[in-house]
Write a protein that holds these residues in place. Structure first.
Motif, PDB file in Angstrom:
ATOM      1  N   LEU A 152       0.797  -1.226   0.000  1.00 15.05           N
ATOM      2  CA  LEU A 152       0.000   0.000   0.000  1.00 15.05           C
ATOM      3  C   LEU A 152       0.831   1.277   0.000  1.00 15.05           C
ATOM      4  O   LEU A 152       0.283   2.367  -0.169  1.00 15.05           O
ATOM      5  N   ASN A 153       2.125   1.150   0.180  1.00 15.70           N
ATOM      6  CA  ASN A 153       2.971   2.325   0.382  1.00 15.70           C
ATOM      7  C   ASN A 153       2.941   3.317  -0.777  1.00 15.70           C
ATOM      8  O   ASN A 153       3.226   4.489  -0.589  1.00 15.70           O
ATOM      9  N   HIS A 154       2.616   2.868  -1.979  1.00 17.68           N
ATOM     10  CA  HIS A 154       2.630   3.773  -3.129  1.00 17.68           C
ATOM     11  C   HIS A 154       1.264   4.396  -3.406  1.00 17.68           C
ATOM     12  O   HIS A 154       1.060   5.044  -4.416  1.00 17.68           O
ATOM     13  N   GLY A 155       0.321   4.218  -2.475  1.00 18.72           N
ATOM     14  CA  GLY A 155      -0.941   4.935  -2.526  1.00 18.72           C
ATOM     15  C   GLY A 155      -1.930   4.539  -3.598  1.00 18.72           C
ATOM     16  O   GLY A 155      -2.571   5.403  -4.197  1.00 18.72           O
TER      17      GLY A 155
ATOM     18  N   ALA B  17     -12.080   2.542  -2.746  1.00 18.45           N
ATOM     19  CA  ALA B  17     -11.656   3.566  -1.795  1.00 18.45           C
ATOM     20  C   ALA B  17     -10.306   4.125  -2.229  1.00 18.45           C
ATOM     21  O   ALA B  17      -9.394   3.372  -2.554  1.00 18.45           O
ATOM     22  N   ALA B  18     -10.212   5.442  -2.253  1.00 17.32           N
ATOM     23  CA  ALA B  18      -8.961   6.087  -2.637  1.00 17.32           C
ATOM     24  C   ALA B  18      -8.102   6.409  -1.419  1.00 17.32           C
ATOM     25  O   ALA B  18      -6.904   6.627  -1.552  1.00 17.32           O
ATOM     26  N   TRP B  19      -8.726   6.451  -0.243  1.00 16.00           N
ATOM     27  CA  TRP B  19      -8.001   6.840   0.962  1.00 16.00           C
ATOM     28  C   TRP B  19      -7.721   5.622   1.832  1.00 16.00           C
ATOM     29  O   TRP B  19      -8.480   5.270   2.720  1.00 16.00           O
ATOM     30  N   ALA B  20      -6.604   4.970   1.556  1.00 20.63           N
ATOM     31  CA  ALA B  20      -6.148   3.827   2.336  1.00 20.63           C
ATOM     32  C   ALA B  20      -4.643   3.955   2.490  1.00 20.63           C
ATOM     33  O   ALA B  20      -3.965   4.460   1.589  1.00 20.63           O
ATOM     34  N   MET B  21      -4.132   3.492   3.607  1.00 20.85           N
ATOM     35  CA  MET B  21      -2.695   3.642   3.839  1.00 20.85           C
ATOM     36  C   MET B  21      -2.196   2.622   4.851  1.00 20.85           C
ATOM     37  O   MET B  21      -2.965   2.121   5.665  1.00 20.85           O
ATOM     38  N   PRO B  22      -0.889   2.320   4.787  1.00 26.21           N
ATOM     39  CA  PRO B  22      -0.296   1.493   5.839  1.00 26.21           C
ATOM     40  C   PRO B  22      -0.062   2.332   7.087  1.00 26.21           C
ATOM     41  O   PRO B  22       0.151   3.548   6.994  1.00 26.21           O
ATOM     42  N   LEU B  23      -0.101   1.681   8.249  1.00 26.97           N
ATOM     43  CA  LEU B  23       0.130   2.389   9.512  1.00 26.97           C
ATOM     44  C   LEU B  23       1.335   1.860  10.262  1.00 26.97           C
ATOM     45  O   LEU B  23       1.978   2.588  10.990  1.00 26.97           O
ATOM     46  N   ASP B  24       1.596   0.576  10.122  1.00 28.99           N
ATOM     47  CA  ASP B  24       2.657  -0.045  10.920  1.00 28.99           C
ATOM     48  C   ASP B  24       3.036  -1.344  10.245  1.00 28.99           C
ATOM     49  O   ASP B  24       2.346  -1.813   9.335  1.00 28.99           O
TER      50      ASP B  24
ATOM     51  N   ALA C 245      -5.124   1.577   7.439  1.00 26.93           N
ATOM     52  CA  ALA C 245      -6.239   2.483   7.711  1.00 26.93           C
ATOM     53  C   ALA C 245      -6.974   2.721   6.401  1.00 26.93           C
ATOM     54  O   ALA C 245      -6.352   2.796   5.338  1.00 26.93           O
ATOM     55  N   VAL C 246      -8.296   2.845   6.482  1.00 32.73           N
ATOM     56  CA  VAL C 246      -9.095   3.136   5.296  1.00 32.73           C
ATOM     57  C   VAL C 246     -10.286   3.987   5.720  1.00 32.73           C
ATOM     58  O   VAL C 246     -10.834   3.809   6.809  1.00 32.73           O
ATOM     59  N   VAL C 247     -10.655   4.929   4.870  1.00 34.29           N
ATOM     60  CA  VAL C 247     -11.799   5.798   5.137  1.00 34.29           C
ATOM     61  C   VAL C 247     -13.019   5.233   4.423  1.00 34.29           C
ATOM     62  O   VAL C 247     -12.985   4.985   3.214  1.00 34.29           O
ATOM     63  N   LEU C 248     -14.102   5.022   5.195  1.00 28.24           N
ATOM     64  CA  LEU C 248     -15.348   4.464   4.664  1.00 28.24           C
ATOM     65  C   LEU C 248     -16.508   5.345   5.098  1.00 28.24           C
ATOM     66  O   LEU C 248     -16.796   5.472   6.298  1.00 28.24           O
TER      67      LEU C 248
END
Length: 201
Positions: free
Chosen positions: A18-21, A39-46, A53-56
């Motif tokens: 996921l690091n490259h968005g 979903a366009a807003w997802a990212m690694p956290l750890d 993390a993802v926005v829904l």
């Protein structure tokens, strides 16, 4: 569908998927019902343990199923799947279910395969799949629509991801897509390796 390209990815290195968005597909299932959304807003956290993390949005049925089941999956689609991504991202699974008694998978003829550790359906043809357990955080879920998950199992297409790195050369249709707005996407380009520039002082 040829599954010989799918290879497990260590949970501690799965954040690199996921690091490259990229734009992701989020799927969840509960009590015999299932849904998928883009979903366009997802990212690694750890990375230890791997977290995402993802926005829904509150209006999405995937969110309802995810909260009920406590599990979800993120999948990374490709250039070849851009039209499908736009379709599942702009249609309402709850409406299809209630008005036509059909889900998005049937409506769009999506091929799926079962997950290793969750009931979330996984889409064939993607280049990575991350099965996750929800970290219940009611405050941030309600206030910010932000959902956190622990990666329980991840796998990727070894043609374009191996040894912890993406490498798309020779596989343009497998490049990941990145949503800008209104059905417009850009694609992952060539990879470069950088060396730290020398100090001038």
């Amino acid at each position: 569908m040829n599954t010989s390209y799918r290879r497990p990815v260590e949970a501690e290195k799965a954040y690199r998927l996921l690091n490259h968005g990229p734009t992701v597909l989020v799927s969840a299932a509960y009590a015999g019902q299932r849904n998928i959304m883009a979903a366009a807003w997802a990212m690694p956290l750890d990375f230890k343990p791997g977290k995402v993390a993802v926005v829904l949005d509150k209006s999405t049925w995937t969110r309802t199923l995810l909260e009920a089941s406590g599990h979800f999956a993120l999948q990374i689609p490709t250039v070849a799947q851009a039209h499908m991504v736009e379709a599942v991202g702009s249609s309402a699974g709850k409406v299809l279910n209630d008005e036509e008694n059909i889900d998005k998978f049937a409506a769009y003829g999506l091929s799926v395969f079962p997950g290793q550790v969750t009931d979330a359906p996984l889409i064939e043809g993607c280049v990575a799949w991350l099965e996750c357990r929800l970290y219940p955080e009611p405050h941030i879920q309600e206030t910010y629509d932000l959902f956190l998950g622990e990666i329980l199992f991840a796998q990727a297409d070894e043609r374009v991801f191996s040894n912890g790195r993406w490498h798309f050369d020779g596989h343009d249709q497998l490049r990941t897509i990145h949503h800008v707005a209104g059905g417009h996407f850009i694609t992952a380009g060539p990879a470069i390796d950088a060396l730290a520039m020398p100090r001038v002082r």
